[in-house]
Design an enzyme around this catalytic site. Structure first.
Site, mmCIF file in Angstrom:
data_model
loop_
_atom_site.group_PDB
_atom_site.id
_atom_site.type_symbol
_atom_site.label_atom_id
_atom_site.label_comp_id
_atom_site.label_asym_id
_atom_site.label_seq_id
_atom_site.Cartn_x
_atom_site.Cartn_y
_atom_site.Cartn_z
ATOM 1 N N SER A 195 -19.729 25.737 -9.570
ATOM 2 C CA SER A 195 -19.216 25.246 -10.848
ATOM 3 C C SER A 195 -20.087 24.103 -11.337
ATOM 4 C CB SER A 195 -17.772 24.747 -10.686
ATOM 5 O OG SER A 195 -17.342 24.049 -11.848
ATOM 6 N N TYR A 211 -12.512 18.865 -5.355
ATOM 7 C CA TYR A 211 -13.007 20.126 -5.918
ATOM 8 C C TYR A 211 -14.465 20.001 -6.338
ATOM 9 C CZ TYR A 211 -13.492 24.069 -9.134
ATOM 10 O OH TYR A 211 -13.943 25.192 -9.769
#
Length: 263
Positions: free
Chosen positions: A145, A158
């Protein structure tokens, strides 16, 4: 994707029951690729497997597993090392993470994020790479990501796991250069999946053209690993943004991350 035969005849996809994982499964099935689908939601997974078998006449196996559990991860790794059923493409797509100030989040959930986003990827990648190298053919596609490219308040664990995944993937790509094994990392930006909605992370100010479709990300990623591209950033706005990040001073990166994610 082009009409020529896809270079991988079998694929195992984690996180296949929704979002980018489901999009990849459908696109690979349409190319005649046999599939092993891995996810926690057994009913959804088996329904998808049946849909793809019926639509494309291919072999599709559903392998329910929670990759935050080391024993269940080991079961998926065992499937990857089965010499009678070799997997030519491993797609590490499963990922999750909570949102909020790190000090206020349940530590068990944060540790589970590390297990799913990093430790499971390490275990599964290691399970296939030796065999792929020996065969001189194979692919590993890791879904990271762009969040991992910046400090990301409210997404500390995350974002850190995605930074690890990107560096891990790029290093494996270098190590396997010339071996016939392609390792690709895809770094999506804002994508229309359950993750952003469930965590309340869909910034209202973001223009519509910044949002990517899961199908768009899946197509770009599958094309990249087939071509041996090490790093894939889908979407023109994100390609432009990431080209500037290496020359962006770190204080400005911190400010940008704070602006994007701090709530």
């Amino acid at each position: 994707m082009a009409d020529r035969p896809y270079p991988y005849r079998t694929a195992l996809i984690t996180g296949a029951s929704s979002g980018i994982g489901t999009a990849m499964a459908r696109q690979l099935a349409a190319r005649g690729v046999s599939l092993v689908l891995v996810a926690r939601r057994e009913t959804v997974l088996r329904d998808l497997a049946e849909e793809l078998r019926h639509a494309h006449g291919i072999e599709v196996a559903a392998l329910p597993a929670d990759l935050t559990d080391t024993q269940q991860t080991a079961r998926v790794a065992a499937r990857l090392t089965d010499p009678d059923r070799p997997v030519e493409l491993l797609v590490n797509n499963a990922g999750s993470g909570g949102s909020g100030v790190f000090a206020n989040l349940p530590v068990d959930l944060e540790e589970a994020t590390v297990q799913l986003n990093n430790q499971a990827v390490v275990r599964l990648s290691r399970s296939v790479l030796s065999r792929m190298r020996a065969a001189g053919h194979g692919g590993v596609l890791n879904v990271s990501s762009l969040t991992g490219e910046l400090p990301s308040p409210s997404l500390a664990t995350y974002a850190a796991t995605k930074a690890f995944l990107t560096h891990f993937s790029e290093t494996l790509a270098i190590e396997n250069r010339g071996s016939g094994v392609h390792v690709t990392v895809v770094l999506p930006g804002l994508t229309k999946t359950d993750y952003f909605a469930s965590n309340g992370l869909a910034p209202a100010w973001v223009p519509k053209f910044f949002w990517l479709e899961a199908d768009q990300v899946a197509a770009a990623a599958l094309k990249a690993v087939a071509a041996g591209t090490r790093r894939c950033v889908p979407g023109v706005p994100y390609k432009a943004a990431t080209s500037l990040l290496p020359i962006t001073p770190r204080p400005l990166r911190r400010a940008l991350g704070r602006y994007l994610w701090h709530r």
